[in-house]
Enzyme design. Structure first.
Site, PDB file in Angstrom:
ATOM      1  N   TYR A 619       0.835  -1.200   0.000  1.00 32.25           N
ATOM      2  CA  TYR A 619       0.000   0.000   0.000  1.00 32.25           C
ATOM      3  C   TYR A 619       0.877   1.261   0.000  1.00 32.25           C
ATOM      4  CZ  TYR A 619      -3.430   3.443   1.630  1.00 32.25           C
ATOM      5  OH  TYR A 619      -4.234   4.549   1.760  1.00 32.25           O
ATOM      6  N   LYS A 623       1.286   4.346  -2.766  1.00 38.00           N
ATOM      7  CA  LYS A 623       1.085   5.756  -2.444  1.00 38.00           C
ATOM      8  C   LYS A 623       2.353   6.572  -2.683  1.00 38.00           C
ATOM      9  CE  LYS A 623      -3.259   5.436  -1.397  1.00 38.00           C
ATOM     10  NZ  LYS A 623      -4.284   6.092  -2.238  1.00 38.00           N
TER      11      LYS A 623
END
Length: 750
Positions: A619, A623
């Protein structure tokens, strides 16, 4: 950074004619000096139809020796007091072989090259004088609607006789160094010799072999006295008030290039001017009057020759004149000097011969204007170059011209007129407090601060125009959580919101809930899988008319655990939705926004994109990609000349959305609970602030962003500290779970 133009800033030449857009208002420009040229170039490239009237037969205004328009104050030895890198227009540097301080003929040649480079010579009507400008009866324009009506009637006199035409706007660029100010009241007595104003001085031949008295303490007075010292029989320099004379060079560098950014406080400019005055030495020691003010309280005066002329005795310093006495001039200290020529270097009056004084006047040169450009009671009448900067006028007039082009094309919107008046009064009072009271200081501004302040206002105005023009807004992942909250708020703001989600039913439900509130435009709910670039592109193209103003990439997927525990499908899903989906949406939006030159893309990233995040590695990687892609794409836009298209990143801390609902007891998700657990509405409010004021990166809360940046500076430390940080985060996670369950906000809570 301070304003400095180098060769790399040169814009490509305009080789094909720019056809005016007939849907835009027609404009009149008065004058083709430096400010008028800046206006003509900006309007030409913006496609605004205009007429530019120049009284003479050449461009360049005050920098043309013996300009046929009869208004130039140029003289043989005139050179700029601002270095070439600080005087040049922002996209057209002066030639590299120019000296640091160019001569007048070099500046005139520069303006001719500027017109040729940008290809707008044919837009200037020469030999034509503007004789009258008046507001038509029943004028309806206002700051809220500044260009909707042709409220200004302009009369001209030229080769084709007298003509009258109506315009939506008039740009006044007639200069303020052409109407001589003589002593008022005149000095008593009579004078047998010749009296001229500095405006009529051209060169040393007018001074040769004569007894000369030069009156004044500005740059022209010192220049003329220095020339007179070489060719006149005698030279006296009379000053009523002393001035600090600054050097043009400091340690071999052009002094004006040693400066502070525009956002810096005034005290830095004050300190710079004081340093220059101290290092140059006080000319009062050479006999001129002691300045009764600090160096920063007057317009800077520069001279490289006057000190030598005073030291050698070739120029005799004198105080103020008491009276004229035939073939002599008597001074207030009881002394007198022979004279057959007086040169009055006593400044200029600010006048507008084509405007009725009852409509507009500048007594004692005092004409308060908002940003030195706009009169709030006369919408559609704009002034360029009507300021006296600590620096050069040209870059400031260029910034004014670009601002006016934005107003005329509708990409800028004024604030409320009361706010304009309040700001105008505050700016005027601040400037009046900084400089001693004098007609020469009524228009004084700090060069770098003015550019910075006007740039800030232009950004705000473009934001107001974008918000009020609204158009369509796309929000991805808007079926629930943060995306839903953003969509609801955008609808309240007047956007035509397109609620998209991979789950079509959720998107339609959110749209229906928005429509139940009676928004200005009905929201539309539809399915969109951001992994499908074709689908993103099709949606953007469909919204090109009436206009796609905003695209918010919010769709995201979070799976926690060590990176090796995710299967290939989950890793791919996170990367494709979070990173590639953001890229798909951004590119699709840019394909629509770039042709029209405006729009805003907001990418919801995460604090995980700024720092090491154990348990959320994939994740965090996605990002990081979003953040790097967004800031780099924004830089690409600026390099391509797109100043009204923005890409903003919002990096929130952990947020209580469905993405975290099943993570309360998941120890590998503890980092999402390590700081401030945000509510979707809180973050949606911040997103709306970013809509209004675009920023490359906004961290929420800000202190957590600073903390993440600090850890990012020492990644080794962040890795070593991970066990301690995770333990502390786990404690925080349990506390959050207890609090949410007690409040009934947690799934399964009572």
């Amino acid at each position: 950074m301070p304003y400095l133009v180098t060769q790399r800033h040169r814009a490509p030449a305009v080789t094909a004619p720019v056809v005016p857009d007939p849907s835009l208002p027609r404009v009149c420009i008065i004058g083709a000096g430096s400010s008028g040229l800046a206006a003509a170039k900006s309007l030409y490239l913006a496609g605004v139809p205009f007429d530019c009237f120049e009284k003479g037969s050449v461009v360049g205004g005050n920098w043309v020796l013996d300009n046929p328009n009869g208004q130039s104050a140029c003289y043989e030895t005139l050179e700029i007091n601002t270095s070439t890198r600080r005087m040049a227009f922002s996209d057209f540097p002066m030639p590299p072989d120019y000296p640091p301080y160019a001569k007048h003929h070099q500046v005139a040649a520069y303006f001719e090259a500027y017109v040729e480079h940008f290809g707008f010579a044919e837009t200037i009507t020469f030999g034509t004088r503007v004789t009258n400008v008046e507001r038509v009866a029943g004028a309806r324009s206002s700051l809220a609607d500044p260009v909707g009506h042709a409220d200004w009637r302009v009369t001209t006199q030229g080769p084709e006789g007298t003509r009258t035409a109506d315009y939506a706007a008039v740009l006044v660029a007639n200069g303020h160094h052409w109407d001589p100010r003589w002593p008022e009241p005149a000095y008593p007595g009579t004078f047998d010799g010749e009296q001229i104003h500095a405006h009529d001085y051209r060169g040393g031949d007018q001074l040769r072999g004569r007894d000369v008295v030069v009156v004044g303490s500005g740059n022209s007075a010192l220049d003329i006295a220095s020339v007179s010292a070489r060719v006149a029989r005698s030279t006296n320099l009379s000053q009523r008030r002393g001035q600090w004379v600054l050097p043009k060079f400091t340690a071999g560098i052009a002094s004006d290039q040693i400066t502070a950014p525009g956002w810096a406080p005034w005290l830095l400019t004050r300190a710079r001017l004081r340093f220059g005055a101290i290092t140059a030495g006080n000319v009062a020691r050479l006999g001129l009057p002691q300045p009764p003010h600090a160096p920063s309280q007057s317009h800077p005066v520069q001279s490289e020759e006057i000190r030598d002329a005073l030291r050698s005795g070739r120029v005799t310093p004198r105080p103020a004149i008491e009276r004229l006495a035939g073939d002599r001039v008597a001074f207030v200290d009881g002394s007198s000097a022979p004279a057959n020529l007086i040169v009055w270097a006593t400044g200029y009056r600010v006048t507008f011969p084509f405007l009725d004084p009852e409509l507009l006047d500048a007594p004692d040169n005092d004409l308060p204007l908002w940003k030195r450009t706009v009169h709030p009671d006369l919408p559609g009448l704009y002034f360029l170059g009507l300021l006296q900067p600590i620096g050069a006028v040209m870059p400031l007039a260029e910034a004014q011209a670009r601002w006016i082009a934005e107003i005329l094309t509708g990409s800028y919107e004024f604030p409320a007129v009361d706010e304009v008046r309040t700001q105008l009064a505050a700016d005027h009072e601040r400037n009046a407090a900084r400089f001693y009271a004098s007609p020469r200081h009524t228009m004084e501004v700090d060069f770098d601060h003015y550019l910075w302040d006007l740039s800030r206002e232009r950004r705000r105005g473009r934001g107001r125009a974008t918000r009020n023009r609204r158009g369509a807004a796309v929000v991805t992942g808007a079926g629930r959580g943060l995306g839903r909250e953003i969509a609801v708020r955008l609808a309240r703001e007047g956007y035509a919101v397109h609620v998209t989600d991979v789950d079509a039913d959720l998107a339609r439900t959110t749209a229906a809930e928005i429509n139940a509130t009676g928004p200005a435009y009905d929201a539309v709910g539809e399915a969109l899988d951001v992994r499908d670039q074709g689908a993103c592109r099709a949606l953007a193209q469909r919204l090109a008319e009436p206009g796609l103003g905003l695209w918010i990439n919010n769709a995201g997927v979070l799976a926690t655990g060590p990176v090796w525990e995710h299967d290939d499908a989950m890793r791919r899903l996170m990367l494709e939705v979070n990173a590639l989906g953001t890229m798909h949406g951004t590119i699709a939006a840019l394909e629509v926004m770039r042709p029209v030159g405006r729009g805003h893309i907001i990418n919801i990233a995460s604090l995980a994109g700024l720092v090491t995040v154990p348990g959320e590695g994939v994740y965090a990687g996605s990002k990081h990609a979003v953040l790097g892609f967004s800031t780099s794409a924004q830089a690409d836009l600026r390099l391509a000349g797109h100043t009204d298209i923005h890409i903003s990143c919002v990096c929130p801390d952990g947020m209580w959305t469905p993405m975290l609902f099943d993570k309360l007891e998941d120890p590998t998700a503890s980092m999402s609970f390590s700081g401030t657990l945000l509510q979707p509405g809180e973050l949606a409010d911040v997103v709306l602030q970013v809509v209004a004021r675009p920023r490359p990166v906004t961290s929420v809360p800000r202190w957590r962003g600073l903390q993440a940046r600090a850890f990012d500076l020492a990644p080794g430390l962040a890795v070593r500290a991970a066990p301690l940080v995770v333990r502390a985060s786990r404690v925080q996670q349990r506390a959050v779970a207890r609090r949410l369950r007690r409040s009934g906000a947690a799934p399964g809570g009572s």
